[in-house]
Design an enzyme around this catalytic site. Structure first.
Site, PDB file in Angstrom:
ATOM      1  N   THR A  41      74.722  68.026 -12.613  1.00 59.73           N
ATOM      2  CA  THR A  41      75.581  69.189 -12.376  1.00 59.73           C
ATOM      3  C   THR A  41      74.752  70.386 -11.946  1.00 59.73           C
ATOM      4  OG1 THR A  41      77.094  70.729 -13.452  1.00 59.73           O
ATOM      5  CG2 THR A  41      75.447  69.746 -14.858  1.00 59.73           C
ATOM      6  N   LYS A  67      73.399  67.117 -19.620  1.00 61.20           N
ATOM      7  CA  LYS A  67      72.870  66.822 -18.275  1.00 61.20           C
ATOM      8  C   LYS A  67      71.400  67.249 -18.175  1.00 61.20           C
ATOM      9  CE  LYS A  67      76.742  65.295 -16.449  1.00 61.20           C
ATOM     10  NZ  LYS A  67      76.975  64.014 -15.823  1.00 61.20           N
ATOM     11  N   SER A 116      76.846  75.104 -21.811  1.00 63.68           N
ATOM     12  CA  SER A 116      77.780  74.453 -22.747  1.00 63.68           C
ATOM     13  C   SER A 116      77.087  73.196 -23.274  1.00 63.68           C
ATOM     14  CB  SER A 116      79.080  74.049 -22.028  1.00 63.68           C
ATOM     15  OG  SER A 116      78.831  72.957 -21.154  1.00 63.68           O
ATOM     16  N   TYR A 176      78.228  70.253 -22.992  1.00 63.96           N
ATOM     17  CA  TYR A 176      78.296  69.287 -21.878  1.00 63.96           C
ATOM     18  C   TYR A 176      77.120  69.490 -20.923  1.00 63.96           C
ATOM     19  CZ  TYR A 176      79.168  68.101 -17.061  1.00 63.96           C
ATOM     20  OH  TYR A 176      78.993  67.665 -15.778  1.00 63.96           O
ATOM     21  N   HIS A 177      76.911  70.724 -20.474  1.00 65.00           N
ATOM     22  CA  HIS A 177      75.811  70.968 -19.530  1.00 65.00           C
ATOM     23  C   HIS A 177      74.461  70.636 -20.182  1.00 65.00           C
ATOM     24  CE1 HIS A 177      78.935  73.416 -17.374  1.00 65.00           C
ATOM     25  NE2 HIS A 177      78.324  72.894 -16.338  1.00 65.00           N
TER      26      HIS A 177
HETATM   27  P1  NAD Z   1      86.097  61.687 -15.487  1.00 70.64           P
HETATM   28  O1  NAD Z   1      86.181  62.048 -16.920  1.00 70.64           O
HETATM   29  O2  NAD Z   1      87.331  61.738 -14.667  1.00 70.64           O
HETATM   30  O3  NAD Z   1      85.442  60.234 -15.317  1.00 70.64           O
HETATM   31  C1  NAD Z   1      84.439  59.746 -16.144  1.00 70.64           C
HETATM   32  C2  NAD Z   1      84.730  58.277 -16.389  1.00 70.64           C
HETATM   33  O4  NAD Z   1      83.687  57.752 -17.234  1.00 70.64           O
HETATM   34  C3  NAD Z   1      86.052  58.059 -17.118  1.00 70.64           C
HETATM   35  O5  NAD Z   1      86.814  57.073 -16.467  1.00 70.64           O
HETATM   36  C4  NAD Z   1      85.634  57.604 -18.528  1.00 70.64           C
HETATM   37  O6  NAD Z   1      86.565  56.728 -19.115  1.00 70.64           O
HETATM   38  C5  NAD Z   1      84.275  56.967 -18.264  1.00 70.64           C
HETATM   39  N1  NAD Z   1      83.353  57.002 -19.414  1.00 70.64           N
HETATM   40  C6  NAD Z   1      82.988  58.081 -20.166  1.00 70.64           C
HETATM   41  N2  NAD Z   1      82.142  57.700 -21.130  1.00 70.64           N
HETATM   42  C7  NAD Z   1      81.953  56.363 -20.992  1.00 70.64           C
HETATM   43  C8  NAD Z   1      81.202  55.395 -21.705  1.00 70.64           C
HETATM   44  N3  NAD Z   1      80.499  55.724 -22.800  1.00 70.64           N
HETATM   45  N4  NAD Z   1      81.235  54.113 -21.302  1.00 70.64           N
HETATM   46  C9  NAD Z   1      81.969  53.748 -20.203  1.00 70.64           C
HETATM   47  N5  NAD Z   1      82.709  54.618 -19.501  1.00 70.64           N
HETATM   48  C10 NAD Z   1      82.708  55.922 -19.896  1.00 70.64           C
HETATM   49  O7  NAD Z   1      84.967  62.647 -14.857  1.00 70.64           O
HETATM   50  P2  NAD Z   1      84.643  62.931 -13.314  1.00 70.64           P
HETATM   51  O8  NAD Z   1      85.218  64.238 -12.962  1.00 70.64           O
HETATM   52  O9  NAD Z   1      84.962  61.747 -12.535  1.00 70.64           O
HETATM   53  O10 NAD Z   1      83.072  63.121 -13.391  1.00 70.64           O
HETATM   54  C11 NAD Z   1      82.202  62.012 -13.179  1.00 70.64           C
HETATM   55  C12 NAD Z   1      80.763  62.472 -13.320  1.00 70.64           C
HETATM   56  O11 NAD Z   1      80.497  63.478 -12.346  1.00 70.64           O
HETATM   57  C13 NAD Z   1      80.464  63.070 -14.681  1.00 70.64           C
HETATM   58  O12 NAD Z   1      79.206  62.644 -15.125  1.00 70.64           O
HETATM   59  C14 NAD Z   1      80.446  64.563 -14.407  1.00 70.64           C
HETATM   60  O13 NAD Z   1      79.583  65.214 -15.287  1.00 70.64           O
HETATM   61  C15 NAD Z   1      79.976  64.638 -12.974  1.00 70.64           C
HETATM   62  N6  NAD Z   1      80.461  65.840 -12.288  1.00 70.64           N
HETATM   63  C16 NAD Z   1      81.820  66.052 -12.134  1.00 70.64           C
HETATM   64  C17 NAD Z   1      82.250  67.214 -11.474  1.00 70.64           C
HETATM   65  C18 NAD Z   1      83.715  67.518 -11.295  1.00 70.64           C
HETATM   66  O14 NAD Z   1      84.037  68.610 -10.791  1.00 70.64           O
HETATM   67  N7  NAD Z   1      84.620  66.630 -11.674  1.00 70.64           N
HETATM   68  C19 NAD Z   1      81.308  68.127 -10.983  1.00 70.64           C
HETATM   69  C20 NAD Z   1      79.949  67.887 -11.170  1.00 70.64           C
HETATM   70  C21 NAD Z   1      79.542  66.728 -11.824  1.00 70.64           C
HETATM   71  N1  USQ Z   2      87.665  79.576 -14.729  1.00 65.63           N
HETATM   72  C1  USQ Z   2      88.624  80.575 -14.576  1.00 65.63           C
HETATM   73  N2  USQ Z   2      89.917  80.230 -14.758  1.00 65.63           N
HETATM   74  C2  USQ Z   2      90.328  78.956 -15.048  1.00 65.63           C
HETATM   75  C3  USQ Z   2      89.338  77.945 -15.183  1.00 65.63           C
HETATM   76  C4  USQ Z   2      88.022  78.284 -15.022  1.00 65.63           C
HETATM   77  O1  USQ Z   2      88.306  81.734 -14.296  1.00 65.63           O
HETATM   78  O2  USQ Z   2      91.534  78.740 -15.176  1.00 65.63           O
HETATM   79  C5  USQ Z   2      86.245  79.903 -14.534  1.00 65.63           C
HETATM   80  C6  USQ Z   2      85.363  79.495 -15.694  1.00 65.63           C
HETATM   81  O3  USQ Z   2      85.352  80.499 -16.712  1.00 65.63           O
HETATM   82  C7  USQ Z   2      84.027  79.310 -14.981  1.00 65.63           C
HETATM   83  C8  USQ Z   2      84.421  78.800 -13.607  1.00 65.63           C
HETATM   84  O4  USQ Z   2      85.777  79.153 -13.430  1.00 65.63           O
HETATM   85  O5  USQ Z   2      83.405  80.548 -14.818  1.00 65.63           O
HETATM   86  C9  USQ Z   2      84.242  77.305 -13.422  1.00 65.63           C
HETATM   87  O6  USQ Z   2      84.954  76.603 -14.426  1.00 65.63           O
HETATM   88  P1  USQ Z   2      85.446  75.111 -14.181  1.00 65.63           P
HETATM   89  O7  USQ Z   2      86.241  74.683 -15.369  1.00 65.63           O
HETATM   90  O8  USQ Z   2      86.065  74.989 -12.851  1.00 65.63           O
HETATM   91  O9  USQ Z   2      84.059  74.313 -14.069  1.00 65.63           O
HETATM   92  P2  USQ Z   2      82.953  73.942 -15.162  1.00 65.63           P
HETATM   93  O10 USQ Z   2      83.395  74.191 -16.543  1.00 65.63           O
HETATM   94  O11 USQ Z   2      81.689  74.592 -14.737  1.00 65.63           O
HETATM   95  O12 USQ Z   2      82.802  72.363 -15.008  1.00 65.63           O
HETATM   96  C10 USQ Z   2      83.109  71.659 -13.824  1.00 65.63           C
HETATM   97  C11 USQ Z   2      83.201  70.172 -14.178  1.00 65.63           C
HETATM   98  C12 USQ Z   2      81.819  69.681 -14.663  1.00 65.63           C
HETATM   99  C13 USQ Z   2      80.776  69.983 -13.610  1.00 65.63           C
HETATM  100  C14 USQ Z   2      80.779  71.458 -13.246  1.00 65.63           C
HETATM  101  C15 USQ Z   2      79.896  71.747 -12.052  1.00 65.63           C
HETATM  102  O13 USQ Z   2      84.178  69.980 -15.183  1.00 65.63           O
HETATM  103  O14 USQ Z   2      81.887  68.286 -14.898  1.00 65.63           O
HETATM  104  O15 USQ Z   2      79.507  69.618 -14.061  1.00 65.63           O
HETATM  105  O16 USQ Z   2      82.105  71.849 -12.845  1.00 65.63           O
HETATM  106  S1  USQ Z   2      79.115  73.295 -12.179  1.00 65.63           S
HETATM  107  O17 USQ Z   2      80.114  74.307 -12.519  1.00 65.63           O
HETATM  108  O18 USQ Z   2      78.554  73.572 -10.857  1.00 65.63           O
HETATM  109  O19 USQ Z   2      78.116  73.202 -13.201  1.00 65.63           O
END
Ligand code: NAD
Ligand code: USQ
Length: 414
Positions: free
Chosen positions: A145, A193, A187, A189-190
């Site tokens: 991320t 990573k 967070s 979560y972050h």
């Molecule tokens: P998602 O939650 O939709 O998909 C994740 C999938 O992984 C789910 O289907 C879940 O069931 C599976 N999973 C989780 N833990 C598991 C485990 N222990 N064993 C097997 N399967 C498991 O999330 P996403 O949005 O598709 O994100 C995928 C990846 O991309 C994540 O690692 C996330 O951090 C990264 N990412 C997502 C975004 C975004 O905006 N969605 C942005 C940056 C990075």
């Molecule tokens: N935000 C608002 N209003 C909302 C939702 C979010 O103002 O209704 C703000 C948040 O406070 C934050 C920003 O928008 O400042 C981004 O929030 P987000 O929920 O869109 O994204 P984030 O929590 O950062 O997480 C998402 C994905 C995560 C991925 C990350 C990429 O869920 O898996 O890693 O984006 S990044 O942000 O570049 O780290």
């Protein structure tokens, strides 16, 4: 190439599995379906009506003539099964999406913090150790991320792709070194990573595992050409306060006439990428793995950066939706600059979809079409980063009522 898609039932994994299958690769999805279980826990559903994984795979076979395998396996809890699976399937490459990915969910409670650490850190380490133990020489592509770098750590200096050149003062003068960019997670979560990155550095150096880490921005949009081929293949669209990401949330809010929920001033700048570009980036990364013995290759998987309040203004101007500035439930800088290098993907042929191209289509085709499925009580973000923070609780009864009643009765949301 035979590619395992770990987390292939999720928002990024599902369109990636279909894209690679469409390109003629052999694909196997591995997922424990935990994301679907979290929907049940949070009592919310994807805005789009996603089908059970078995049905998704059957429909893909019908429309494409191609078969995708499925293994239900928990990467974090079943290391022995995983170690046996790798030599049985003999993958050429593995894409690792399988982590708990929502920052707000990771900060909901002590239990969710522990779950996120246990799930994500163990999943990644179980995978790396299984590759080594089974002698599987598959290139690994992981989804990291942008948030590993933090926001504003280096002011307006561009964020490099993974590594930072520093000068180390020594008695004989400065020595230049390239180090992993300092981690600054916002967070739990972050944080996971940033821990993944250290595991990758270790296993690349010690065991010559070939690893690419993709520091991805916020993915927006829903469909790819493959997921759009049949409604039963539709991709997930999260809109709730925990899993919904900012731009998709604004599009859904505009579609039901809900005020756009800007946290604080909206001066937070974040990086974005469309889901169609995301699948293409994964393919490019798979085609360009590092050599054995190389340090992990890092790409910044982003195409543009925007301030949250500018996104709200843009969506508001396209749709007429009003903007609400809510107390920010997160601990984050109110304003930050973000300048990100993404030269590698551009040099390898990525042609970005810009916000201007995709936004209206997304509003109409997805948010508008499925707006009857929205549960307005799930929109406001309730997860707070620390005890005693101001929240939008006071507005909880007020805001949903202000929205027109286009969300439809609960029975229609099933
Ligand atoms: P998602 O939650 O939709 O998909 C994740 C999938 O992984 C789910 O289907 C879940 O069931 C599976 N999973 C989780 N833990 C598991 C485990 N222990 N064993 C097997 N399967 C498991 O999330 P996403 O949005 O598709 O994100 C995928 C990846 O991309 C994540 O690692 C996330 O951090 C990264 N990412 C997502 C975004 C975004 O905006 N969605 C942005 C940056 C990075
Ligand atoms: N935000 C608002 N209003 C909302 C939702 C979010 O103002 O209704 C703000 C948040 O406070 C934050 C920003 O928008 O400042 C981004 O929030 P987000 O929920 O869109 O994204 P984030 O929590 O950062 O997480 C998402 C994905 C995560 C991925 C990350 C990429 O869920 O898996 O890693 O984006 S990044 O942000 O570049 O780290």
């Amino acid at each position: 190439m035979h590619v395992l898609i770990l987390g292939g039932d999720g928002f990024c994994g599902w369109p990636t599995a279909l894209h690679l299958s469409d390109r003629g690769h052999e694909v196997t999805v591995v997922d424990n379906l935990s994301r679907r279980a979290i929907d049940l826990e949070l009592e919310v559903e994807s805005l789009t009506p996603i089908r059970p994984i078995g049905e998704r795979l059957r429909v893909w076979q019908q429309v494409s003539g191609r078969e995708i395998g499925f293994v239900r396996l928990d990467l974090a809890a079943e290391p022995e099964r995983l170690t046996a699976l790798l030599p049985a399937l003999r993958p050429d490459a593995i894409v690792h999406f399988a982590e708990q990915r929502a920052a707000p969910y990771s900060m909901r409670s002590t239990t969710s913090k522990r779950y996120t650490i246990d799930n994500n850190v163990r999943a990644t380490h179980n995978l790396l150790s299984a590759l080594v133990q089974s002698g599987t020489d598959a290139a690994l592509v992981h989804l990291g991320t942008m948030g590993v770098y933090g926001y504003g750590w280096s002011g307006s200096a561009p964020i490099p792709e993974g590594y930072l050149t520093v000068k180390v003062p020594t008695p004989d003068g400065d020595v230049e070194r390239e180090i992993l960019h300092p981690a600054s997670p916002g967070s739990v979560y972050h944080l996971t990573k940033t821990l993944d990155q250290l595991m990758f550095a270790f296993y690349a150096a010690n065991d010559r595992v070939r690893i690419t880490d993709l520091h991805q921005g916020i993915v927006w949009g829903t469909q790819t050409p493959q997921t759009a081929r049949d409604e039963r293949l539709v991709n997930r669209f999260d809109y709730d306060g925990d899993y919904g990401t900012v731009l998709n949330r604004f599009l859904m809010q505009a579609a039901i006439g809900h005020p756009l929920t800007v946290h604080g001033s909206g001066g937070q700048t974040r990086a974005f990428i469309h889901v169609r570009d995301m699948v293409r980036c994964i393919e490019i990364a798979l085609e360009n793995p590092p050599a054995a013995g190389d340090r992990p290759k890092v790409f910044n998987q982003v195409t543009e950066s925007h301030r949250v309040r500018d996104l709200a203004k843009l969506v508001g101007s396209l749709t007429g939706a009003p903007v609400a500035h809510l107390p920010n439930p997160r601990q984050e800088a109110d304003e930050n600059e973000l300048n990100v290098r993404n030269d590698q993907f551009l040099a390898l042929g990525l042609e970005p979809t810009t916000l201007n191209e995709g936004l209206l289509e997304e509003c109409r085709e997805i948010a508008g079409r499925y707006r009857h499925r929205v549960d307005p009580t799930k929109i406001i973000a309730r997860s707070v980063w620390r005890a005693g923070m101001e929240t939008a609780e006071d507005l909880l009864t007020e805001l949903p009522e202000r929205a027109p009643s286009s969300a439809g009765p609960a029975s229609e949301r099933r």
